[in-house]
Design an enzyme around this catalytic site. Structure first.
Site, short mmCIF file in Angstrom:
data_model
loop_
_atom_site.label_atom_id
_atom_site.label_comp_id
_atom_site.label_asym_id
_atom_site.label_seq_id
_atom_site.Cartn_x
_atom_site.Cartn_y
_atom_site.Cartn_z
N HIS A 17 0.83 -1.21 0.00
CA HIS A 17 0.00 0.00 0.00
C HIS A 17 0.87 1.26 0.00
CE1 HIS A 17 -3.69 2.29 0.99
NE2 HIS A 17 -2.85 3.08 1.64
N GLU A 18 1.82 1.31 0.92
CA GLU A 18 2.67 2.50 1.03
C GLU A 18 3.60 2.65 -0.16
OE1 GLU A 18 2.01 4.72 3.15
OE2 GLU A 18 0.59 3.49 4.26
N HIS A 21 2.03 4.89 -2.76
CA HIS A 21 2.23 6.32 -2.47
C HIS A 21 3.66 6.75 -2.79
CE1 HIS A 21 -1.66 6.59 -0.63
NE2 HIS A 21 -1.36 5.85 0.42
#
EC number: 3.4.24.-
Length: 501
Positions: A17-18, A21
């Protein structure tokens, strides 16, 4: 070992997920100060050219901290150009969206090898009711339901929802490895009464005629914890009504689905060195009850939870099924190869076997795609179903909060623990579902979540007016406080469920 699995899985899911980003921030030349997995004090960190990579104590989340993201003043003009809020709204939108998008895509990618290697679980037919639409259409025990009205049957609820419409349905079943189409029309079945009688006397037979002399049998539910006299066409039954459940009239086709099989997955020991059942043994009878599949095991478990003077009754129109409770020593007949063996075991011991995960074989069939193209198609549709189900569950949760619908970190640890006992396929499936759910959850338009930040970017793109970053960060901080309170509350509920509170 379960804790290690849990930490590794949660860390991997958060990292993906990170990473979304982080990569999009780098793509748009935003300076990333920290890439962190977990919250709280750091366990260790590695300093890169611009970014510090941290692993923190509590693996319940993560973050990518970008320059200027917290609204701080940046004096250096060159550095200011690398800050998050110096970038146009559409770039900030994509940086924020990338996290949930990577999570969801990771789930889709993970489902493909699962489908290729193990296939997909589909509902199997455990029983076919005589004279039902299912029997008339030619359905048999052991058939696998592949689809209903062109919807892949990833879950029994898909089948039930289509049947409840009361309209003709098109089933595709798998029998002996071959697909076959059947058309049948659901039939409206009357309401069902399921109840338990303590200190039961008599034997029920035929239709229920009266309750305590009242010919309106629907009043039965009014006598819970009271002594009742039930007149049937073929006999009278007396006892204390301890439990009562009424299932409304509904459309059905007359099938029940498979679950656990009455086959032992491993040797069962009564005490050290003394086995009672061997791996591969099949239960064929317990006392007076034939055991063929999952539904029989469900009834058997109900009987084992009750005493000998207790009776379980199920009434549907003129159809009646009833069983007496089991206690003390019970006779179990098993098939071991070509031999039939009888064993006497304590009812409590047999009940414990049925309650313990991973002692019985799974009776849920799996369908393995014929070729890679079909595997891709099925894995994508399976992920679509998980995605839509997660979104629907979240919507229902916020409309009508039911705490039993949600689990937190402690609950997830329990799910992962159960999956690890089942096998690699179950673990990978749980990971895929978790990562898709994480992506969907983060798209909720709540402050502190990615969805909340996306809303701010969209508003700016539409109005062409930028909100003060410091004001936005205050809103996100308040949202973070709310989410932490919610997290602690859900954790408390998880612990309560574990302790039976």
């Amino acid at each position: 070992m379960v804790i290690v699995y849990f930490i590794l899985i949660l860390t991997g899911v958060i990292m993906v997920h990170e990473l979304g980003h982080y990569l999009f921030a780098r793509l748009f030349k935003v300076k990333v100060l920290e890439f962190a997995i977990g919250f709280g004090p750091k366990i260790f960190s590695v300093k890169g050219r611009e970014t510090t990579f941290r692993l923190n104590v509590f693996p319940i989340g993560g973050y990518v901290r970008m320059l200027g993201e917290e609204g701080e003043e940046i004096a250096d003009e060159e550095e200011k150009e690398k800050s998050f809020y110096a970038k146009p709204a559409w770039q900030r939108f994509l940086i924020t969206l990338a996290g949930p998008l990577f999570s969801i895509l990771a789930g889709y990618l993970l489902f493909l090898p699962i489908t290729l290697n193990w296939g997909i679980a589909l509902p199997g037919i455990d029983e076919v009711v005589p004279g039902s639409p299912a029997e008339e259409a030619g359905l048999r025990r052991g058939d696998i339901i592949y689809s209903i009205n062109d919807k892949i049957a990833f879950d029994t609820s898909i089948i039930s929802n289509e049947i409840q419409k009361g309209l003709p349905v098109e089933l595709v079943i798998i029998r002996n490895g071959e697909k076959k189409s059947l058309r049948l029309t659901p039939r409206m079945y009357p309401e069902t009464y399921e109840f338990v009688l303590e200190s039961a006397e008599g034997t029920p037979s035929g239709k229920l005629v009266s309750v305590n002399g009242n010919r309106d049998t629907s009043v039965l539910k009014e006598f819970v914890n009271e002594y009742v006299v039930l007149e049937f066409e073929g006999g009278t039954v007396k006892g204390i009504l301890k439990q009562f459940n009424e299932i409304p009239a509904r459309y059905m086709i007359g099938i029940s689905f498979s679950g656990l099989a009455p086959v032992f997955k491993k040797d069962i020991y009564f005490k050290e060195g003394l086995f009672v059942f061997k791996k591969g043994d099949r239960i064929v009878r317990v006392e007076d009850q034939e055991i063929e599949g999952w539904q029989d095991l469900v009834v058997l478990y109900q009987r084992l939870t009750l005493g000998k003077d207790t009776m379980i009754v199920s009434l549907q129109g003129e159809n009646i099924e009833w069983w007496r409770g089991l206690s003390g020593s019970v006779r179990v007949v098993i098939k071991r190869g070509d031999s039939t063996i009888e064993k006497n075991v304590e009812a409590s011991f047999l009940k414990n076997i049925l309650e313990t995960p991973d002692l019985l074989e799974m009776g849920v069939p799996r369908y393995k795609p014929k070729n890679p193209l079909e595997a891709v198609n099925l894995s994508v549709k399976a992920c679509n179903y998980v995605l839509l189900t997660t979104a629907s569950s979240l919507k229902n949760f916020f409309r009508n909060v039911q705490t039993g619908q949600i689990v937190g970190v402690v609950g997830l640890a329990g799910v992962i623990s159960a999956a690890s006992k089942t096998g690699l396929e179950a673990v990978l499936t749980v990971v895929a579902v978790i990562t898709i759910s994480l992506g969907v959850l983060n798209l909720l338009p709540l402050p502190a979540l990615d969805g909340g930040r996306i809303i701010f970017s969209l508003v700016e793109m539409i109005t062409r007016k930028k909100l003060n970053p410091q004001v936005e960060n205050i809103i996100h901080f308040l949202g973070f406080i709310f989410l932490m309170i919610l997290f602690l509350y859900i954790t408390f509920l998880d612990i309560g469920r574990m302790m039976g509170i």
